[in-house]
Scaffold this motif. Structure first.
Motif, PDB file in Angstrom:
ATOM      1  N   VAL A   1       0.855  -1.191   0.000  1.00 56.33           N
ATOM      2  CA  VAL A   1       0.000   0.000   0.000  1.00 56.33           C
ATOM      3  C   VAL A   1       0.890   1.239   0.000  1.00 56.33           C
ATOM      4  O   VAL A   1       2.042   1.179   0.410  1.00 56.33           O
ATOM      5  CB  VAL A   1      -0.961   0.042   1.211  1.00 56.33           C
ATOM      6  CG1 VAL A   1      -2.009  -1.052   1.110  1.00 56.33           C
ATOM      7  CG2 VAL A   1      -0.198  -0.062   2.529  1.00 56.33           C
ATOM      8  N   GLU A   2       0.320   2.358  -0.472  1.00 53.70           N
ATOM      9  CA  GLU A   2       1.110   3.583  -0.563  1.00 53.70           C
ATOM     10  C   GLU A   2       1.119   4.385   0.729  1.00 53.70           C
ATOM     11  O   GLU A   2       1.897   5.311   0.891  1.00 53.70           O
ATOM     12  CB  GLU A   2       0.578   4.470  -1.692  1.00 53.70           C
ATOM     13  CG  GLU A   2       0.887   3.911  -3.061  1.00 53.70           C
ATOM     14  CD  GLU A   2       0.658   4.929  -4.166  1.00 53.70           C
ATOM     15  OE1 GLU A   2       0.178   6.038  -3.872  1.00 53.70           O
ATOM     16  OE2 GLU A   2       0.958   4.589  -5.319  1.00 53.70           O
ATOM     17  N   ARG A   3       0.194   4.015   1.635  1.00 52.15           N
ATOM     18  CA  ARG A   3       0.105   4.787   2.875  1.00 52.15           C
ATOM     19  C   ARG A   3      -0.049   3.856   4.066  1.00 52.15           C
ATOM     20  O   ARG A   3      -0.828   2.905   4.002  1.00 52.15           O
ATOM     21  CB  ARG A   3      -1.125   5.709   2.846  1.00 52.15           C
ATOM     22  CG  ARG A   3      -1.192   6.636   1.664  1.00 52.15           C
ATOM     23  CD  ARG A   3      -2.537   7.328   1.651  1.00 52.15           C
ATOM     24  NE  ARG A   3      -2.733   8.090   2.860  1.00 52.15           N
ATOM     25  CZ  ARG A   3      -2.486   9.394   2.967  1.00 52.15           C
ATOM     26  NH1 ARG A   3      -2.053  10.071   1.946  1.00 52.15           N
ATOM     27  NH2 ARG A   3      -2.679  10.012   4.109  1.00 52.15           N
TER      28      ARG A   3
ATOM     29  N   LYS B   1       4.569   5.715   0.316  1.00 54.21           N
ATOM     30  CA  LYS B   1       4.935   7.100   0.063  1.00 54.21           C
ATOM     31  C   LYS B   1       4.660   7.991   1.268  1.00 54.21           C
ATOM     32  O   LYS B   1       5.156   9.100   1.367  1.00 54.21           O
ATOM     33  CB  LYS B   1       4.153   7.624  -1.134  1.00 54.21           C
ATOM     34  CG  LYS B   1       4.458   6.861  -2.405  1.00 54.21           C
ATOM     35  CD  LYS B   1       4.076   7.675  -3.637  1.00 54.21           C
ATOM     36  CE  LYS B   1       4.591   7.027  -4.899  1.00 54.21           C
ATOM     37  NZ  LYS B   1       3.934   5.727  -5.139  1.00 54.21           N
ATOM     38  N   PHE B   2       3.798   7.504   2.163  1.00 52.85           N
ATOM     39  CA  PHE B   2       3.420   8.355   3.293  1.00 52.85           C
ATOM     40  C   PHE B   2       3.176   7.530   4.543  1.00 52.85           C
ATOM     41  O   PHE B   2       2.559   6.458   4.490  1.00 52.85           O
ATOM     42  CB  PHE B   2       2.142   9.146   2.958  1.00 52.85           C
ATOM     43  CG  PHE B   2       1.682  10.030   4.080  1.00 52.85           C
ATOM     44  CD1 PHE B   2       2.322  11.235   4.325  1.00 52.85           C
ATOM     45  CD2 PHE B   2       0.642   9.647   4.905  1.00 52.85           C
ATOM     46  CE1 PHE B   2       1.909  12.046   5.377  1.00 52.85           C
ATOM     47  CE2 PHE B   2       0.225  10.459   5.957  1.00 52.85           C
ATOM     48  CZ  PHE B   2       0.869  11.664   6.184  1.00 52.85           C
ATOM     49  N   ILE B   3       3.670   8.028   5.659  1.00 57.64           N
ATOM     50  CA  ILE B   3       3.386   7.388   6.943  1.00 57.64           C
ATOM     51  C   ILE B   3       3.074   8.493   7.946  1.00 57.64           C
ATOM     52  O   ILE B   3       3.647   9.581   7.869  1.00 57.64           O
ATOM     53  CB  ILE B   3       4.579   6.521   7.402  1.00 57.64           C
ATOM     54  CG1 ILE B   3       4.191   5.662   8.598  1.00 57.64           C
ATOM     55  CG2 ILE B   3       5.811   7.372   7.706  1.00 57.64           C
ATOM     56  CD1 ILE B   3       5.185   4.558   8.890  1.00 57.64           C
ATOM     57  N   ASP B   4       2.129   8.243   8.859  1.00 56.96           N
ATOM     58  CA  ASP B   4       1.882   9.223   9.918  1.00 56.96           C
ATOM     59  C   ASP B   4       2.188   8.582  11.265  1.00 56.96           C
ATOM     60  O   ASP B   4       2.694   7.460  11.331  1.00 56.96           O
ATOM     61  CB  ASP B   4       0.446   9.777   9.833  1.00 56.96           C
ATOM     62  CG  ASP B   4      -0.611   8.724  10.137  1.00 56.96           C
ATOM     63  OD1 ASP B   4      -0.251   7.595  10.553  1.00 56.96           O
ATOM     64  OD2 ASP B   4      -1.803   9.031   9.963  1.00 56.96           O
ATOM     65  N   SER B   5       1.876   9.300  12.353  1.00 59.45           N
ATOM     66  CA  SER B   5       2.258   8.792  13.670  1.00 59.45           C
ATOM     67  C   SER B   5       1.526   7.495  14.008  1.00 59.45           C
ATOM     68  O   SER B   5       2.075   6.641  14.703  1.00 59.45           O
ATOM     69  CB  SER B   5       2.023   9.853  14.742  1.00 59.45           C
ATOM     70  OG  SER B   5       0.660  10.177  14.820  1.00 59.45           O
ATOM     71  N   SER B   6       0.308   7.319  13.482  1.00 63.10           N
ATOM     72  CA  SER B   6      -0.408   6.053  13.712  1.00 63.10           C
ATOM     73  C   SER B   6       0.304   4.899  13.013  1.00 63.10           C
ATOM     74  O   SER B   6       0.423   3.800  13.563  1.00 63.10           O
ATOM     75  CB  SER B   6      -1.842   6.125  13.182  1.00 63.10           C
ATOM     76  OG  SER B   6      -2.507   7.235  13.689  1.00 63.10           O
TER      77      SER B   6
ATOM     78  N   ALA C   1      13.444  -1.339   5.206  1.00 64.19           N
ATOM     79  CA  ALA C   1      14.180  -1.086   3.970  1.00 64.19           C
ATOM     80  C   ALA C   1      13.340  -0.294   2.974  1.00 64.19           C
ATOM     81  O   ALA C   1      12.113  -0.371   2.970  1.00 64.19           O
ATOM     82  CB  ALA C   1      14.596  -2.413   3.336  1.00 64.19           C
ATOM     83  N   GLY C   2      14.034   0.480   2.116  1.00 60.37           N
ATOM     84  CA  GLY C   2      13.375   1.174   1.016  1.00 60.37           C
ATOM     85  C   GLY C   2      12.541   2.363   1.447  1.00 60.37           C
ATOM     86  O   GLY C   2      11.461   2.603   0.902  1.00 60.37           O
ATOM     87  N   LEU C   3      13.047   3.131   2.412  1.00 58.36           N
ATOM     88  CA  LEU C   3      12.271   4.266   2.919  1.00 58.36           C
ATOM     89  C   LEU C   3      12.302   5.427   1.930  1.00 58.36           C
ATOM     90  O   LEU C   3      13.379   5.887   1.523  1.00 58.36           O
ATOM     91  CB  LEU C   3      12.833   4.729   4.271  1.00 58.36           C
ATOM     92  CG  LEU C   3      12.527   3.840   5.476  1.00 58.36           C
ATOM     93  CD1 LEU C   3      13.370   2.583   5.464  1.00 58.36           C
ATOM     94  CD2 LEU C   3      12.743   4.609   6.761  1.00 58.36           C
ATOM     95  N   SER C   4      11.144   5.907   1.544  1.00 56.54           N
ATOM     96  CA  SER C   4      11.064   7.097   0.697  1.00 56.54           C
ATOM     97  C   SER C   4      11.502   8.291   1.543  1.00 56.54           C
ATOM     98  O   SER C   4      11.517   8.213   2.773  1.00 56.54           O
ATOM     99  CB  SER C   4       9.635   7.298   0.197  1.00 56.54           C
ATOM    100  OG  SER C   4       8.826   7.737   1.270  1.00 56.54           O
TER     101      SER C   4
END
Lengths: 112, 158
Positions: free
Chosen positions: A18-20, A52-57, A78-81
């Protein structure tokens, strides 16, 4: 299912599809991680290349996934944008996890 | 100032602020933040700042969804953006519960020094907001929360 996984010599690679990993996704991610890693290698590499996106949750869900593994197993990332990498560094989570720029970098290191 | 230049200036100043509202659910919040961020990107906000805004705004809106409207039917989240050559101000308004003590708390980074089983799984949100902004203000007025986030833009924009 948000995850797929393969066993390799360097450990179990769990790929996030997933992208998020955000508030709307965090609980499912945590559950999916639990079932993917119920048994298996002492080293799990979470491939975040698609994310592509991660938040605090989402960050909390990855910490939870690591805790679920217990103390004898390791979770590497691994592979952190750039954006995902930024969230990990700002929250000092780069001191908790080993971060690898790519999946290749992570698998090149054997069972640290 | 001739009329043409004057109307161009008005048009310019109109482009640089906008408002956007959505319902305080997890999925609407995701789409709403995405829309606001995309609009800022098209207004010329530098790429590095766009990422910062997306992270901080997502955290602020998540707080509204998870805490302000925790015990009620989700109401609206009203976003206002104002971009000039120096700063971007984003206000987030909701009609939910106030922040504890009706005030911003000072946030420390989460304590990561303990054993693995004690690592925190939350509490990163406010810390991220503070790290990514140059100023944060909060007002509670007439049953409305208004949180404002400021980002330094520099001269590379607009």
């Amino acid at each position: 299912m948000s995850l797929t996984s393969t066993m390799t010599d360097s450990g179990q690679i769990v790929t996030v599809n997933v992208e998020r990993i955000d508030a709307a996704m965090a609980i499912q991610f945590k559950e999916d991680m639990r079932s993917e890693t119920e048994s298996g290698a002492s080293r799990v590499i979470l491939d975040l290349s698609e994310v592509k996106f991660i938040d605090s949750s989402g960050l909390g869900a990855i910490v939870a996934a690591m805790k679920q593994l217990g103390s004898s197993r390791k979770l590497d990332l691994a592979g952190l944008s750039p954006m995902v990498d930024k969230v990990f560094r700002l929250t000092r989570m780069d001191t908790v996890f080993d971060l690898y720029a790519s999946l290749n970098d992570a698998t090149a290191v054997n069972n640290t | 100032m001739d009329l043409k230049a004057h109307s161009a200036q008005i048009e310019n100043s109109m482009v640089n602020s906008f408002a956007y509202s959505f319902q305080a659910t997890e999925l609407d919040a995701r789409g709403g933040v995405g829309t606001v961020v995309e609009r800022l990107r098209r207004m010329g906000l530098p790429a590095a700042r766009v990422d910062d805004v997306q992270i901080a705004l997502s955290e602020a809106v998540n707080n509204v969804v998870e805490h302000a409207y925790a015990d009620t039917t989700p109401g609206d989240v009203d976003i206002g953006c104002n971009l000039d050559t120096e700063q971007l101000w984003i206000s987030i308004r909701d009609a939910g519960l106030p922040l504890p003590n009706e005030a911003l708390a000072t946030r420390k980074p989460a304590d990561l020094t303990g054993p693995r089983e004690d690592l925190p799984e939350g509490g990163f949100g406010w810390f991220l907001i503070r790290e990514l902004t140059s100023a944060v203000t909060y007002e509670r007025d007439n049953g409305t929360n208004r949180l404002s986030l400021c980002f330094e833009v520099g001269n590379s924009c607009v």
